[in-house]
Motif scaffolding. Sequence first.
Motif, PDB file in Angstrom:
ATOM      1  N   SER A   1      42.108 -40.986 -61.488  1.00 28.90           N
ATOM      2  CA  SER A   1      41.289 -42.142 -61.840  1.00 28.90           C
ATOM      3  C   SER A   1      41.120 -42.169 -63.348  1.00 28.90           C
ATOM      4  O   SER A   1      40.885 -41.122 -63.953  1.00 28.90           O
ATOM      5  CB  SER A   1      39.929 -42.024 -61.162  1.00 28.90           C
ATOM      6  OG  SER A   1      39.138 -43.136 -61.458  1.00 28.90           O
TER       7      SER A   1
ATOM      8  N   ARG B   1      43.550 -40.838 -71.814  1.00 28.88           N
ATOM      9  CA  ARG B   1      43.976 -40.377 -70.485  1.00 28.88           C
ATOM     10  C   ARG B   1      45.197 -39.471 -70.606  1.00 28.88           C
ATOM     11  O   ARG B   1      45.274 -38.415 -69.977  1.00 28.88           O
ATOM     12  CB  ARG B   1      44.275 -41.588 -69.601  1.00 28.88           C
ATOM     13  CG  ARG B   1      44.768 -41.252 -68.219  1.00 28.88           C
ATOM     14  CD  ARG B   1      43.623 -40.954 -67.283  1.00 28.88           C
ATOM     15  NE  ARG B   1      44.065 -40.338 -66.067  1.00 28.88           N
ATOM     16  CZ  ARG B   1      44.565 -40.983 -65.014  1.00 28.88           C
ATOM     17  NH1 ARG B   1      44.644 -42.283 -65.030  1.00 28.88           N
ATOM     18  NH2 ARG B   1      44.944 -40.329 -63.954  1.00 28.88           N
TER      19      ARG B   1
ATOM     20  N   LEU C   1      48.809 -38.783 -63.376  1.00 30.53           N
ATOM     21  CA  LEU C   1      48.618 -40.117 -63.945  1.00 30.53           C
ATOM     22  C   LEU C   1      48.551 -41.159 -62.841  1.00 30.53           C
ATOM     23  O   LEU C   1      47.693 -42.041 -62.852  1.00 30.53           O
ATOM     24  CB  LEU C   1      49.749 -40.438 -64.930  1.00 30.53           C
ATOM     25  CG  LEU C   1      49.632 -41.728 -65.735  1.00 30.53           C
ATOM     26  CD1 LEU C   1      48.414 -41.673 -66.647  1.00 30.53           C
ATOM     27  CD2 LEU C   1      50.892 -41.958 -66.550  1.00 30.53           C
TER      28      LEU C   1
ATOM     29  N   LEU D   1      43.015 -48.928 -64.964  1.00 36.27           N
ATOM     30  CA  LEU D   1      42.861 -48.671 -66.385  1.00 36.27           C
ATOM     31  C   LEU D   1      42.560 -50.017 -67.048  1.00 36.27           C
ATOM     32  O   LEU D   1      43.379 -50.921 -67.002  1.00 36.27           O
ATOM     33  CB  LEU D   1      44.142 -48.056 -66.954  1.00 36.27           C
ATOM     34  CG  LEU D   1      44.138 -47.712 -68.430  1.00 36.27           C
ATOM     35  CD1 LEU D   1      43.109 -46.623 -68.705  1.00 36.27           C
ATOM     36  CD2 LEU D   1      45.512 -47.257 -68.871  1.00 36.27           C
TER      37      LEU D   1
END
Length: 184
Positions: free
Chosen positions: A137, A86, A133, A71
């Motif tokens: 990806s 996300r 999570l 991330l």
Amino acid sequence: MMVPPALSGRPVPGGRALALALLGLVLAGGIAVLGGPVADLLAAREQIADARSRLARMREAAARPAPAAPLWAADGPALLAAFRARLDGLAAGRAVLIDAARLEIDPARPGAPRLAAELRGSAEGLHGLLQDLEGGSPQVAIARAELAVLRPAEAEAERPTLMRLALAVRGLVIPAADGAEAPR
């Protein structure tokens, strides 16, 4: 009549030595003629075995899935927005609500700030969100996760247990060089 000693069955003096010498000459000639090609064949066989071994390792490496990208974003606000997006995507379709998401700058690691979030939901929803999570990806490594019961289940009202999840993860800030967009 006189029979030669070789035909009479009697040992010939020096005959054994002569036979061994001839056998030695034949073997030496065979090794001289075939030694180079035989050695070349043995070396080629070893090279083929090594090449097959390298090919098998390369096939194994190619069959492994590519590692997920971490991330990241070009700055802190963009990193927080990516984290929130996300979480929103993972919470959709689950019994999970996102109460807060924030960026916590770590002076010791300015390129890897902490991202914190507080969520509410069912145990199943929060568990599934955490699994996705960590396993999806972009890759997110959870540094801290605290789970607490907000409200126990009520059988009469058919309400499941309501839980609270506080988690912290690390993100990466990769500033773009010369204003260009960083690689994805």
